[in-house]
Motif scaffolding. Structure first.
Motif, PDB file in Angstrom:
ATOM      1  N   GLY A   1     -68.311 -18.188  15.360  1.00 52.40           N
ATOM      2  CA  GLY A   1     -69.428 -17.299  15.047  1.00 52.40           C
ATOM      3  C   GLY A   1     -68.861 -16.096  14.313  1.00 52.40           C
TER       4      GLY A   1
ATOM      5  N   ASP B   1     -76.028 -24.482  23.353  1.00 53.87           N
ATOM      6  CA  ASP B   1     -76.671 -23.433  22.542  1.00 53.87           C
ATOM      7  C   ASP B   1     -75.845 -22.924  21.360  1.00 53.87           C
ATOM      8  OD1 ASP B   1     -78.870 -23.536  24.238  1.00 53.87           O
ATOM      9  OD2 ASP B   1     -78.075 -21.980  25.546  1.00 53.87           O
ATOM     10  N   VAL B   2     -74.518 -22.964  21.438  1.00 52.53           N
ATOM     11  CA  VAL B   2     -73.711 -22.354  20.373  1.00 52.53           C
ATOM     12  C   VAL B   2     -72.942 -23.363  19.537  1.00 52.53           C
ATOM     13  CG1 VAL B   2     -73.458 -20.095  21.461  1.00 52.53           C
ATOM     14  CG2 VAL B   2     -71.822 -21.903  22.024  1.00 52.53           C
ATOM     15  N   ASP B   3     -72.735 -24.578  20.041  1.00 50.97           N
ATOM     16  CA  ASP B   3     -71.861 -25.543  19.370  1.00 50.97           C
ATOM     17  C   ASP B   3     -72.642 -26.752  18.861  1.00 50.97           C
ATOM     18  OD1 ASP B   3     -69.579 -23.987  19.752  1.00 50.97           O
ATOM     19  OD2 ASP B   3     -69.141 -24.875  21.696  1.00 50.97           O
TER      20      ASP B   3
ATOM     21  N   ARG C   1     -62.988 -22.350  19.998  1.00 49.45           N
ATOM     22  CA  ARG C   1     -64.101 -21.572  19.418  1.00 49.45           C
ATOM     23  C   ARG C   1     -63.663 -20.123  19.337  1.00 49.45           C
ATOM     24  NH1 ARG C   1     -69.129 -19.496  18.824  1.00 49.45           N
ATOM     25  NH2 ARG C   1     -70.098 -21.468  18.296  1.00 49.45           N
TER      26      ARG C   1
ATOM     27  N   CYS D   1     -77.024 -12.440  26.465  1.00 52.61           N
ATOM     28  CA  CYS D   1     -75.990 -13.461  26.634  1.00 52.61           C
ATOM     29  C   CYS D   1     -76.128 -14.228  27.952  1.00 52.61           C
ATOM     30  CB  CYS D   1     -74.615 -12.795  26.590  1.00 52.61           C
ATOM     31  SG  CYS D   1     -74.331 -11.709  28.000  1.00 52.61           S
TER      32      CYS D   1
ATOM     33  N   THR E   1     -64.855 -15.938  17.710  1.00 53.16           N
ATOM     34  CA  THR E   1     -65.864 -15.057  17.122  1.00 53.16           C
ATOM     35  C   THR E   1     -65.136 -14.002  16.299  1.00 53.16           C
ATOM     36  OG1 THR E   1     -67.087 -15.335  19.187  1.00 53.16           O
ATOM     37  CG2 THR E   1     -67.915 -13.703  17.657  1.00 53.16           C
TER      38      THR E   1
ATOM     39  N   ARG F   1     -64.971 -24.343  16.192  1.00 56.15           N
ATOM     40  CA  ARG F   1     -66.267 -23.681  16.277  1.00 56.15           C
ATOM     41  C   ARG F   1     -66.074 -22.196  15.982  1.00 56.15           C
ATOM     42  NH1 ARG F   1     -66.772 -28.408  16.479  1.00 56.15           N
ATOM     43  NH2 ARG F   1     -67.212 -29.698  18.307  1.00 56.15           N
TER      44      ARG F   1
ATOM     45  N   ASP G   1     -63.052 -20.816  24.468  1.00 54.84           N
ATOM     46  CA  ASP G   1     -63.727 -19.828  23.622  1.00 54.84           C
ATOM     47  C   ASP G   1     -62.904 -18.552  23.707  1.00 54.84           C
ATOM     48  OD1 ASP G   1     -65.334 -17.988  22.434  1.00 54.84           O
ATOM     49  OD2 ASP G   1     -67.069 -18.292  23.712  1.00 54.84           O
TER      50      ASP G   1
END
Length: 437
Positions: free
Chosen positions: A327, A400-402, A296, A18, A298, A325, A256
């Motif tokens: 994951g 990198d994530v969105d 965002r 990470c 998870t 967003r 997030d």
């Protein structure tokens, strides 16, 4: 074995896992350079360097396998004489050092997450206290991670992070401001605040949650134009942060906040300290306080005891909340965690099918939300040029994530590292296409 070359040592740092690991590698590289060492990050082939440092991840099975494979690859290269020394640090090494030493003895030395001075000594460098906050950044020049605390005091049943990173230890506001000023001098325009739990920040130092005070100090740093919040925790969220976010243009309207699940029985077993009702209200409060903010999250599916009914509750929640967003991960049964005492009773294929179903649902939500952006103009930061496109982001997207904003480089020129106003002309589930205005 080849004979040792007389050329100067070159240290290649390889980072897995990470953004917290990225930060740690950057600190290590800054220290090495200050000691006069030649250092590179993830260099390949002939430029690889002869001394390898692998910064590992030990979070879940897939990440552990990736780290083990990387160690094996370089242990084999050392055996063949292609590199001279291999050192391993980071979370996997912290968690499984005795096993690794036994199973992969060809590594010169293993180090835990808190042994930077010892690792530097093994690399022939001295730990310099005066370098506080100075790093050799590996990200594009316009953004950098700012780790505001280390470790975690939360008791989540599924999580091995406290085993690898220890208890929460916050950095002082003064140190973080100084570090940010240094980054700004180097051209950084966006700070991405990271921690195992941002919202716990300051409790150890100031005996109160101090994320709001930290943000008030960071917005005064000249040159920093965006400040982004990663890894907030829903229980005990400091609501003053929302008021500052709304008032301060530098703070991105983005958060997030990993929720992990929403079924009350699963939340209780996960030891999350919240309920579906409280979480739903918190998200509504977020959106009321900062209209238009991007959230965002998870999620974990396949946790021990997760029934079809629990999963349906989660699906309904995702559909209702419409996260900007997301994951979603299949549960990984981690030894020495509280949940390891439970039976890992959801079959792997069911876990994966549930994760796929959630992400399918999310991709439709994301497609719908992105279509609404067509015709609108956003201030974007341009991260890089890749193939035939310049690649940028809005304030609602983390690297990198969105989502990314793609600009046709055959038709338009924009400068990397700069902010540009971009009109969105087309959208897919996870990408926006735009042109400068």
């Amino acid at each position: 074995m080849r004979t040792k070359s007389l050329k100067k040592n070159k240290i290649n740092v390889i980072t897995l896992g990470c953004s917290k690991n990225v930060y740690d590698s950057e600190v290590l590289m800054g220290q090495l350079r200050a000691s006069g060492k030649e250092v590179t990050h993830e260099a390949k082939a002939e430029d690889e360097g002869n001394i390898i440092v692998i910064n590992t991840c030990g979070f879940i099975d897939n990440a552990k396998a990736e780290s083990v494979n990387m160690i094996l690859e370089y242990a084999d290269k050392k055996e063949k004489g292609l590199v001279d020394k291999v050192f391993v640090t980071g979370c996997l090494s912290e968690r499984y050092r005795p096993d690794l030493e036994k199973e992969i003895p060809n590594v010169d030395q293993y180090f835990g997450t808190t042994e930077l001075p010892a690792l530097l000594k093994a690399l022939g460098a001295d730990y310099k206290h005066e370098l506080l906050g100075e790093r050799l950044t590996t990200t594009p020049k316009n953004y950098a991670y700012l780790k505001i605390s280390e470790g975690c005091d939360r008791p989540c049943s599924f999580c091995a992070i406290p085993l690898m990173r220890g208890k929460n230890v916050s950095q002082t506001i003064e140190k973080l401001v100084k570090e940010s000023e240094g980054l700004a001098r180097d051209g950084v325009k966006e700070l991405i605040l990271i921690a195992q739990d941002l919202t716990y920040y300051g409790l150890d130092l100031y005996k109160k949650r101090a994320l709001g005070e930290l943000l008030e100090a960071l917005v005064k740093v000249e040159g920093i134009e965006w400040i982004r919040l990663h890894y907030a925790f829903p229980t005990g969220f400091p609501m003053d942060v929302l008021e500052i976010m709304k008032r301060e243009p530098k703070i991105c309207n983005y958060i997030d906040i990993p929720l992990q699940h929403i079924s009350d029985s699963i939340l209780k077993s996960m030891r999350r300290g919240t309920t579906q009702e409280k979480t739903t209200q918190l998200l509504k409060d977020f959106r009321a306080a900062v209209p238009g903010m991007a959230i965002r999250t998870t999620l974990i599916v396949g946790y021990p005891g997760e029934t079809q009914e629990d999963f349906n509750i989660l699906k309904d929640f995702v559909q209702e909340m419409k996260f900007d967003r997301m994951g979603c991960f299949a549960y990984s049964h981690e030894e020495n965690t509280h949940a390891y005492l439970l039976e890992d009773d959801v079959p792997d294929d069911v876990k994966q099918a549930r994760a796929n179903e959630i992400m399918e649902l999310q991709s439709q939500i994301s497609w719908d939300m992105n279509q609404e952006k067509v015709g609108q103009t956003f201030r974007c930061i341009i991260d890089r040029k890749e193939g035939g496109h310049f690649v940028g982001r809005t304030e609602f997207d983390s690297p990198d994530v969105d989502n990314e904003v793609l600009i046709d480089a055959t038709k338009h020129y924009v400068k990397t590292g700069e902010f540009v106003m971009i009109k969105i002309i087309e959208a897919t589930e996870f990408d926006l296409y735009g042109e400068p205005v």
